[in-house]
Design an enzyme around this catalytic site. Structure first.
Site, PDB file in Angstrom:
ATOM      1  CG  HIS A   1      -2.045  -1.018   1.116  1.00 14.50           C
ATOM      2  ND1 HIS A   1      -3.244  -0.760   0.502  1.00 14.50           N
ATOM      3  CD2 HIS A   1      -2.124  -2.306   1.538  1.00 14.50           C
ATOM      4  CE1 HIS A   1      -4.035  -1.835   0.540  1.00 14.50           C
ATOM      5  NE2 HIS A   1      -3.365  -2.783   1.176  1.00 14.50           N
TER       6      HIS A   1
ATOM      7  CG  ASP B   1      -3.159  -3.513   4.855  1.00 13.19           C
ATOM      8  OD1 ASP B   1      -2.279  -2.662   5.128  1.00 13.19           O
ATOM      9  OD2 ASP B   1      -4.078  -3.311   4.046  1.00 13.19           O
ATOM     10  CD  GLU B   2      -5.540  -5.869   1.200  1.00 15.69           C
ATOM     11  OE1 GLU B   2      -6.616  -6.424   0.952  1.00 15.69           O
ATOM     12  OE2 GLU B   2      -5.343  -4.653   0.977  1.00 15.69           O
ATOM     13  CB  SER B   3       2.891  -6.968   2.288  1.00 17.16           C
ATOM     14  OG  SER B   3       2.590  -5.878   3.140  1.00 17.16           O
TER      15      SER B   3
END
Ligand code: IFG
Length: 525
Positions: free
Chosen positions: A273, A336-338
């Protein structure tokens, strides 16, 4: 004058006296404190069936020199003045306070904890006691809900303002009762953020988590890396002009929140992100080429270079500057969401960044993927999608913050026809948002593992404050109650009646709320 008119002449005044008496008596009929529609529901309410009437010379006495006590009094005075048209002066009290006034005092040994209060309302006096100014502030929010809805539009009540008598003894279950506003996907002005703070304060919530950076926007000025805000903050989802907070504006938000006993927790989401940062500085990229600004809504495609020392210099500068303007003890580092970061690199990165944060005297909040790394002492894992990560975090001795997407994501559509929001985690109607208990939501994770509850509002599809209000109300008061009120005192069939009574308060506050069919709103809506 004939006999009949003589009788009328005598009878008329008597009739009007009788009628006036009846009316004034009818207004004397005591209101029942136990029937007040308070949200969050207090721990205990005992009604005594009379009323305290706010009068021309009613004042608010503070029995303490603490300026925060005076601030709580000033907050109440500002609510009562337009409602009653009276001066409602705040005065320094000592010893006996004359009858007909409101008294705020901070005392030890009340057994109300750091945020609880005792509100004792009699015909003669409204007495507010708490161990801290925060407790007094929350008592004021309770008094606010005992006043007519007109208080929410700062307009006059239609008649004398009466407060039902009785005693409310109240304190929250969880110390962390928050909401997150994503100002990265779509940017929101300082004024909008302050209005969001007002929503939280009215329902005794005490944390505003600001999601300040993501792929689509970097929203906070970092003086040592100016292009982050100037370039990285210049767009938003859909291609609009974005924006950012100068450090002065951020401090304005922090102070506004603090005056309402709300702590701001800033989030710099990383290592994923991070496209806005990677678009702002070529040298942060592995190939030394700046990326393009991104205005779509995909996730998981970006990653900082976790093996470059420049990356950690960058993070050190960002954390240093952010810590210096953040009085709260936590900074959120995302995580998150790496999906574009190898697992070993992710673990190395998250372990190192936690150390950077603690080097600046702050503690770490991170999304639940941090449990894949070492959850360092004091770090809190924010549970959003993975029961496994939640158990991994607790298994490492960490505490968790409950934000399960299926229950607490305010960007989820209410139902399939809701014009805004997403539904990857499911549809969240007002009852779904309320009918869950954080302490039993994940087997093996109990109340003592949980610091509290937070309802995030992601803004991929939410572009302005009216749309924020539509997604946040009427679900937000329910999260406030889940964070404050013991589960044993919560049930949807009773809560929905109290929530229905808040509809006129939302309207009075100019809140464009979703009039869910799950709630028996009064006919007027
Ligand atoms: N998941 C992403 C958010 C946002 C959200 C929208 C987290 C922790 C989906 N990460 O939730 O950035 O895109 O519902």
């Amino acid at each position: 004058m004939n006999r009949k008119s003589r009788i009328l002449k005598v009878m008329m005044p008597l009739a009007s006296v009788f009628l006036m008496t009846l009316m004034s008596c009818s207004q004397e009929i005591p209101t029942d404190l136990a029937k007040a529609n308070l949200i969050p529901r207090p721990v205990s309410v005992s009604a005594t069936g009379e009323s305290f009437t706010v009068k021309q010379n009613t004042g608010i006495y503070v029995m303490d020199d603490n300026p925060e006590v005076a601030e709580a009094a000033a907050f109440l005075s500002a609510l009562l003045k337009p409602l009653t048209g009276y001066g409602i002066e705040v005065k320094k009290g000592s010893g006996e306070v004359p009858a007909g006034n409101i008294v705020l005092s901070v005392e030890d040994g009340l057994d109300t904890g750091k945020e609880g209060y005792i509100l004792d309302i009699s015909k003669k006096q409204v007495s507010v006691k708490a161990e801290t100014p925060a407790g007094l502030f929350y008592a004021v929010q309770t008094i606010r809900q005992l006043l007519p809805a007109a208080v929410e539009s700062s307009s006059p009540a239609n008649g004398p303002v009466k407060i039902a008598t009785g005693v409310i003894n109240d304190r929250p279950v969880y110390g962390y009762r928050g909401s997150m506003l994503d100002v990265s996907r779509h940017f929101f002005s300082v004024e909008d953020v302050k209005r969001y703070v007002d929503f939280l304060a009215a329902y005794k919530m005490n944390v505003l988590h600001l999601h300040l950076s993501d792929d689509q926007g970097w929203r906070i000025e970092i003086k040592s890396w100016p292009s982050l805000a100037l370039h990285g903050g210049s767009k938003e989802v859909g291609g609009g002009e974005g924006g950012y907070y100068t450090q002065e504006q951020y401090t304005d938000i922090v102070n506004y929140a603090a005056a309402r006993h709300i702590t701001v927790i800033p989030e710099i989401d990383m290592p994923g992100h991070t496209n806005a940062a990677l678009a702002s500085y070529a040298e942060l990229n592995k190939n030394k080429k700046a990326t393009e600004l991104y205005t779509g809504t995909e996730v998981g495609f970006s990653s900082l270079d976790t093996r470059s020392e420049l990356t950690y210099k960058f993070i050190d500068d960002v954390i240093r500057e952010l810590a210096a303007i953040t009085p709260g003890e936590y900074l959120h580092i995302g995580g998150d969401e790496s999906h574009s970061t190898k697992k070993d690199d992710y673990i190395y990165f998250m372990n190192r960044v936690q150390d950077i944060v603690s080097a600046y005297g702050k503690k770490v909040l991170a999304w639940d993927e941090i449990a894949l790394a070492t959850v360092k002492p004091g770090t809190i894992a924010q549970v959003w999608a993975s029961v496994e990560n939640a158990n991994l975090a607790v298994g490492q001795g960490a505490k968790v913050l409950m934000s399960p997407a299926k229950k607490a994501y305010l960007d989820m559509q209410y139902h399939k026809d809701t014009p805004l929001g997403l539904h990857w985690a499911g549809y969240i109607e007002v009852d779904t948002a309320y009918i869950w208990d954080p302490a039993t939501y994940i087997p093996g994770i109990d109340q003592e593992d949980i610091v509290g509850v937070e309802a995030p509002l992601w803004s991929e599809t939410v572009t302005n404050i009216d749309e924020v209000e539509f997604m946040v109300f009427p679900r937000l008061p329910g999260y406030a109650e889940i964070g404050w009120t013991p589960a044993a005192l919560r049930n949807w069939d009773e809560y929905k009646l109290r929530l229905a009574a808040h509809g006129e308060r939302f309207s009075a506050a100019g809140i464009d709320y979703y009039a869910s069919e799950k709630v028996p709103w009064p006919a007027t809506k």
